[in-house]
Scaffold this motif. Structure first.
Motif, short mmCIF file in Angstrom:
data_model
loop_
_atom_site.label_atom_id
_atom_site.label_comp_id
_atom_site.label_asym_id
_atom_site.label_seq_id
_atom_site.Cartn_x
_atom_site.Cartn_y
_atom_site.Cartn_z
N ALA A 219 5.24 7.44 -1.27
CA ALA A 219 6.38 6.55 -1.07
C ALA A 219 6.59 6.25 0.41
N ARG A 220 6.35 7.25 1.26
CA ARG A 220 6.60 7.07 2.69
C ARG A 220 5.68 6.01 3.28
N SER A 221 4.50 5.88 2.70
CA SER A 221 3.54 4.92 3.25
C SER A 221 3.31 3.73 2.32
N ALA A 222 4.19 3.61 1.33
CA ALA A 222 3.98 2.57 0.32
C ALA A 222 4.29 1.18 0.85
N VAL A 226 4.69 -7.10 -5.72
CA VAL A 226 5.18 -7.55 -7.01
C VAL A 226 4.28 -8.67 -7.50
N THR A 227 3.78 -8.52 -8.70
CA THR A 227 2.95 -9.53 -9.32
C THR A 227 3.81 -10.39 -10.23
N VAL A 228 3.66 -11.71 -10.10
CA VAL A 228 4.49 -12.64 -10.87
C VAL A 228 3.61 -13.70 -11.52
N ARG A 229 3.77 -13.87 -12.82
CA ARG A 229 3.16 -15.01 -13.52
C ARG A 229 4.28 -15.93 -13.97
N THR A 254 -1.30 -16.86 -10.31
CA THR A 254 -0.54 -15.62 -10.27
C THR A 254 -0.13 -15.32 -8.83
N LEU A 255 1.14 -14.96 -8.64
CA LEU A 255 1.67 -14.68 -7.31
C LEU A 255 1.67 -13.18 -7.03
N THR A 256 1.31 -12.81 -5.82
CA THR A 256 1.48 -11.44 -5.35
C THR A 256 2.45 -11.49 -4.18
N VAL A 257 3.58 -10.79 -4.32
CA VAL A 257 4.69 -10.93 -3.38
C VAL A 257 4.96 -9.61 -2.68
N THR A 281 5.98 -4.37 -10.54
CA THR A 281 5.81 -3.86 -9.19
C THR A 281 4.66 -2.86 -9.16
N ARG A 282 3.81 -2.98 -8.16
CA ARG A 282 2.71 -2.03 -7.96
C ARG A 282 2.87 -1.39 -6.60
#
Length: 306
Positions: A219-222, A226-229, A254-257, A281-282
């Motif tokens: 998490a500290r380095s995340a 967010v992938t959106v279709r 497909t969007l990667t945000v 969310t990835r």
């Protein structure tokens, strides 16, 4: 059991090379602690220092408050697998473990017990020279378990194991930690460590980079993405950029945000009447987090000329 491994300003030099550099950390019981670092980071040297196989150039390392070499009958206190091939090829598994049991005053019945636990009973009287690497790994784990020790160290225990063996090792380590033992595992296989360890010690060039829960490290380095279709990728992308997000669009639309949470993306789409078909969310994997935080500690970079 509650036995900890404590490293305090631990340092090891070989001539002009510093392999372990002022390393301070504590490996606690009740956890599977993963030991990570780039090649040449000093992981194997650290394990050997813990076991008294190398003498520190400075600092201290203790197991239950004393040096390992000061524990009588060491296998009753610490079990270790450092090199699965470090077994006389002409001996059988039974002969190898029996010699260890006798020298550490461990009941001989433990030989059959640990061979059964690691699944080698049927091959117990075969010469180790005919074993596969996966079988040798199982024999090394059996040797580590022989004295029923409260502390266990493993260096690259997943090498050579098939998927069933990897799953078995992962579950074994979890059971040992649940019993209150101190389990310290070094491995370069990030996907396996992600499913095995719950705490991490990460080093680079012999120095401490992180000592924390695996989830906190990731998490500290995340850098959540967010992938959106959606049925209107161009319109939604424009709205997201206007709200401060960064957007990549692939050939399918497909969007990667990055820079905006999924909730905010959903709200922006709803206000504009844009239908969203998929939204998830990835976060970074352990491997991604590791690569990001150790980038400055890698000794040999691919593609570099030296």
């Amino acid at each position: 059991m509650d036995i900890v491994i404590e490293l305090r300003q631990l340092t090891k030099r070989y001539g002009g090379t510093t392999a372990v550099d002022d390393l301070t950390c504590t490996i606690e019981p009740g956890h599977v602690t993963g030991f990570l670092g780039p090649n040449g980071a000093g992981k194997s040297t650290t394990l050997r220092l813990i076991l008294g196989l190398h003498e520190p150039s400075g600092g201290t390392v203790t197991v239950d408050g004393v040096r390992f070499r000061d524990h009588a009958r060491g296998l009753r206190h610490v079990g270790a697998l450092l090199d699965a091939n470090d077994v006389h090829a002409g001996r059988s598994a039974t002969a190898h473990l029996t010699a260890l049991a006798v020298s550490n005053r461990i009941p001989r019945r433990r030989v059959a017990e640990v061979l059964a636990e690691v699944g080698l009973s049927a091959a117990a009287r075969r010469r180790v020279g005919g074993y596969s690497l996966g079988m040798k790994q199982r024999l090394g784990i059996a040797a580590a378990l022989l004295g029923d020790p409260p502390v266990l160290l493993f260096d690259e225990p997943f090498n050579g194991l098939d998927p069933e063996g990897v799953r078995w090792v992962r579950e074994l380590f979890g059971r040992l930690a649940a019993q209150g033992r101190t389990v310290f595992v070094s491995s370069h296989l990030m996907s396996e460590m992600e499913h095995t360890a719950d705490r991490l010690v990460v080093i680079g060039r012999g120095r401490l980079i992180a000592e924390e829960r695996l989830a906190d490290f990731a998490a500290r380095s995340a850098n959540p993405r967010v992938t959106v279709r959606t049925s209107a990728p161009t319109a939604l992308a424009a709205a997201l950029v206007g709200a401060g997000g960064a957007v990549d669009t692939d050939s399918t639309g497909t969007l990667t945000v990055t820079g905006l949470a999924a909730e905010r993306i959903g709200e922006l789409a709803a206000v504009r009447g844009i239908a969203v078909h998929e939204l998830y969310t990835r976060t970074s994997s352990l491997e991604e987090a590791f690569m990001r935080l150790t980038a400055d500690s890698v000794e040999y970079q691919a593609g570099e000329e030296r």
